[in-house]
Every structure is written in C-alpha cells, then in structure tokens.
Write a protein that holds these residues in place. Structure first.
Motif, PDB file in Angstrom:
ATOM      1  N   ALA A 109      13.355  -6.129   1.618  1.00 28.77           N
ATOM      2  CA  ALA A 109      12.477  -5.053   1.170  1.00 28.77           C
ATOM      3  C   ALA A 109      12.883  -4.509  -0.189  1.00 28.77           C
ATOM      4  N   CYS A 110      14.139  -4.677  -0.554  1.00 27.00           N
ATOM      5  CA  CYS A 110      14.602  -4.174  -1.856  1.00 27.00           C
ATOM      6  C   CYS A 110      14.396  -5.197  -2.976  1.00 27.00           C
ATOM      7  N   TYR A 135      11.779   6.323  10.364  1.00 25.79           N
ATOM      8  CA  TYR A 135      10.394   6.784  10.310  1.00 25.79           C
ATOM      9  C   TYR A 135       9.612   6.113  11.435  1.00 25.79           C
ATOM     10  N   GLY A 136       8.344   6.457  11.555  1.00 28.44           N
ATOM     11  CA  GLY A 136       7.518   5.830  12.581  1.00 28.44           C
ATOM     12  C   GLY A 136       7.303   4.360  12.324  1.00 28.44           C
ATOM     13  N   THR A 137       7.414   3.926  11.069  1.00 26.25           N
ATOM     14  CA  THR A 137       7.081   2.539  10.727  1.00 26.25           C
ATOM     15  C   THR A 137       8.167   1.854   9.911  1.00 26.25           C
ATOM     16  N   GLU A 167      17.120  -1.840   4.521  1.00 29.52           N
ATOM     17  CA  GLU A 167      15.764  -1.414   4.870  1.00 29.52           C
ATOM     18  C   GLU A 167      15.216  -2.484   5.803  1.00 29.52           C
ATOM     19  N   PRO A 168      15.572  -2.417   7.083  1.00 29.62           N
ATOM     20  CA  PRO A 168      15.260  -3.508   8.023  1.00 29.62           C
ATOM     21  C   PRO A 168      13.757  -3.743   8.177  1.00 29.62           C
ATOM     22  N   GLY A 169      13.420  -4.970   8.579  1.00 31.57           N
ATOM     23  CA  GLY A 169      12.029  -5.304   8.841  1.00 31.57           C
ATOM     24  C   GLY A 169      11.247  -5.565   7.571  1.00 31.57           C
ATOM     25  N   SER A 170       9.933  -5.652   7.735  1.00 32.54           N
ATOM     26  CA  SER A 170       9.066  -6.017   6.613  1.00 32.54           C
ATOM     27  C   SER A 170       8.236  -4.877   6.064  1.00 32.54           C
ATOM     28  N   PHE A 172       8.709  -1.900   4.463  1.00 35.83           N
ATOM     29  CA  PHE A 172       8.898  -1.441   3.092  1.00 35.83           C
ATOM     30  C   PHE A 172       8.754  -2.573   2.073  1.00 35.83           C
ATOM     31  N   TYR A 173       8.927  -3.810   2.519  1.00 32.76           N
ATOM     32  CA  TYR A 173       8.746  -4.942   1.602  1.00 32.76           C
ATOM     33  C   TYR A 173       7.328  -4.954   1.048  1.00 32.76           C
ATOM     34  N   TYR A 174       6.364  -4.659   1.904  1.00 33.45           N
ATOM     35  CA  TYR A 174       4.961  -4.730   1.497  1.00 33.45           C
ATOM     36  C   TYR A 174       4.426  -3.418   0.917  1.00 33.45           C
ATOM     37  N   CYS A 175       5.247  -2.401   0.854  1.00 32.89           N
ATOM     38  CA  CYS A 175       4.803  -1.125   0.288  1.00 32.89           C
ATOM     39  C   CYS A 175       4.804  -1.189  -1.235  1.00 32.89           C
ATOM     40  N   ASN A 176       3.797  -0.564  -1.827  1.00 32.34           N
ATOM     41  CA  ASN A 176       3.708  -0.562  -3.284  1.00 32.34           C
ATOM     42  C   ASN A 176       4.338   0.688  -3.887  1.00 32.34           C
TER      43      ASN A 176
END
Length: 382
Positions: A109-110, A135-137, A167-170, A172-176
């Motif tokens: 994600a980073c 967070y929730g997501t 930042e586990p999972g995907s 935050f990776y897809y956040c702009n």
C-alpha cells in the motif's frame, strides 16, 4: 499503546489507484487556478478589506481546497517537514490521528504513495512511541514523530504524527490519497497523540476554535475546509446548532428518524456521529431493514433509476430540527445503476448501535464543527 476502533472509514471511497496530486509551495491563488477553482471561488469570495476571513487575500488564510473523487472521497494536500514533503490526506472528522506513509513502510500500500523521509527534514524529532489504528476498512501501524505540519498557510509547530510501517491488505493501496488527518477529539486519539486542530488552537493559529466544511456534489470542484472561520456565503439559510452529546467523535443525539410520515427508527433517541471520512450513511441493522422495507427496496439496496422521484423523503429529527434527505440526495446513480446511499452497520460494536452521518448527509449542508462551544452547526445549501 491503545487499540482504537474507529468507524470513520466504514464506507469510505471505492479507492482508485490513480491519484490526482496537488502540489504545495505555491500561493493559494495559484493552487486554485491550477485546479480550475479560482474563478468560482472569487465569485463566492469577492475581496473585502474588512473581512479577516477572506481566504485568498488575507494573511491569516485558512482555506484548504479539497478534490472530490466521484463523491466517494474528499482530500486535500498538506506538507510535513523542512523542506516540505507533500501528502494528500482525508480530512476526517471520524478519527483524531494524523498519519502518512513513511520510507520505513514495507507494505504494498505504501509503494504507490508519497512516503515521508525523516532524514530529509531538519525539523523532525523522533520518539520511541508506536501507534496502531484500526479503521472499518483498513489499518496501519508504525512509529510516532514530531515535525512542522503545514495545512493551507497554517504552520503547526511540533505536531505529533504517525509514520506508517505497515498498512496490511489492499484497501489503502487502491486509495487515491496518502494518509489521514483526523479532526475529532483528543479523547479517541490513538497513543494519546494531540490532534492537528488542537495544536492549531493551542498555538493561536486560528481566529476561532472551529472549522467548517463544504462538500460538493456530482464530482464538481469547490469542496473545502475552512479552519478558524465560517463563510457567510454558505449560511444564507441560517444555522441550526446541535450540542454534542460526547467529546469523542463529533457525536450528537437524534430524536427520531422518519420515512415520509412514518416513524421508523431511533424510538427512544439514539446517537450519531457526523463523519466526513465515511462516504455513505451508516445505520444499525434493524433500522436499515426497516428503511428498505418502507422504501420497497430489496436487500441489495438497488432501486430503479426511473422510480427515484416516487420515493419518500428520509428525515432525521435532531435537537428540534428536521434534517431531510430527498431521494435525489440519498440515491446514488452510477452509470445508470441506482442504489441507496445507506449501509448496514451489521453487528453492533463497542459503541453500540450508532448511526454515522457520512458524506451522503453532509453534502446537503455547510457543516460547522465548533470546538469552542462543543456543537455542530448545519446550514442547508439548496
């Protein structure tokens, strides 16, 4: 280290990998012009030499423009360090911590976001403290440090913030956007970190101990946060003030919720938080099922786009005021597919059956978050 379960991003943006960078180091006028906001902003904010809140010309400007990404997320640019390193952040009233990705982060994600490098800032001060936020997501963990944080033209000295290491999972990776700047109360801040706005107040950087938010509709430009002031152009319909029921989130007490003329939820009052970091309007499962039933909508929340005008209003009765959402406000139309902008919270959390008045609700109002008087103000926009 405290574990903080924040609801602020339960339904936040369907994040998109392509970010729209905003650059700092320019004047506010240049930033507005670059993003096509200047002409519209000058119409709404004509020069008034007597006005201390003129965000374009006044030296104490505190206007922070935000990008609107498909009505699902709103984010602006801040800078951290000396020289400044730039980051896009969600200005989130549903959480209290500031954090950004760092060069220490090993998560994917980073890899596609701006990362803070402490070694390149002459004003950075390290600590031995750690931080974890769920967070929730999505979630993050990392370390805490101090540095100068610049929001619009406001320089906050010695601001504590999180430098993410994981930042586990995907999600935050897809956040702009790169990180999150929390605008809720210190009482829910993970690791006891002082929020940015508290330091703005403590360092006498804002004219009033409040900030106000305008979120545009239909992907339009013009969204902003105004730190320390209320823009009278957005309060022509008056302001309905609602006292806070807790100094945690921006939490208020609702009296009842009606669909049309039917009383359908919140029978003995209920709690709600006003959350700029949540895209939809989130409600307890029982209320969600009742709303779908009264609207004649299936469990997937989809509705016929041709039938939107026939749906009833949904009204939130709060502190003696009626805050009504028309069908055009609470139904989302995505390329001809229409669905309710409501979400089921599911199993109650440690906070109980709480409602989240997210962007679906906030877009109908100019919202004032008043720390000086512990209240929220709503001024209908249309």
């Amino acid at each position: 280290m405290k574990l903080l379960l924040l609801l602020g991003l339960v339904a936040l943006a369907q994040c998109h990998v392509h970010r729209v960078p905003l650059r700092k180091g320019k004047t506010l006028r240049q930033q507005l012009k670059e993003h096509g906001l200047l002409e519209d902003f000058l119409k709404k904010h004509p020069y008034n030499p007597a006005s201390k809140y003129n965000p374009v010309l006044a030296a104490s400007s505190s206007f922070e423009p935000m990008q609107n990404y498909m009505d699902t997320s709103y984010y602006g640019t801040i800078s951290i360090g000396t020289p400044q390193q730039d980051f896009t952040v969600i200005f989130d009233t549903g959480s209290s911590n500031l954090w950004v990705p760092s060069v220490y982060c090993t998560s994917s994600a980073c890899s596609n976001h701006n990362r803070f490098n402490p070694s390149e800032s002459s004003t950075y001060v390290s600590t031995n403290e750690t931080v974890y936020i769920a967070y929730g997501t999505g979630s993050m963990s990392g370390i805490l440090g101090y540095d100068t944080v610049t929001v619009s033209n406001i320089e906050v000295q010695n601001q504590i913030f999180g430098l993410s290491e994981t930042e586990p999972g995907s999600f935050f990776y897809y956040c702009n956007f790169d990180g999150i700047l929390g605008l809720a109360f210190p009482s829910i801040s993970s690791s006891g970190a002082t929020p940015v706005f508290d330091n703005m107040m403590n360092q006498d950087l804002v004219a009033q101990d409040l900030f106000s938010v305008y979120l545009s509709k239909d992907g339009a430009s013009g969204s902003f946060v105004l730190f320390g002031g209320i823009d009278s152009d957005y309060t022509t319909n008056g302001i309905q003030w609602v006292p806070l029921s807790a100094e945690t989130y921006w939490q208020i007490t609702m009296d009842r919720v009606t669909v049309g003329s039917d009383y359908i939820a919140c029978f003995l009052t209920c709690q709600a938080i006003v959350d700029t970091g949540t895209s939809l309007l989130v409600m307890p499962e029982s209320a969600y099922n009742r709303v779908l039933s009264d609207l004649g909508v299936g469990s997937n929340g989809e509705v016929s786009c041709d039938a939107i005008s026939q749906l009833p209003d949904v009204t939130f009765h709060i502190h003696g005021h009626a805050f009504t959402l028309s069908p055009s406000a609470y139904v989302l139309n995505e390329e001809g597919t229409c669905s309710l902008g409501f979400e089921n919270m599911g199993t109650p959390t440690e906070l109980g059956e709480q409602w989240i008045l997210g962007d679906i609700f906030i877009r109908e109002y100019y919202v004032i978050f008043d720390r000086g008087n512990n209240r929220v103000g709503f001024s209908r926009l249309f």
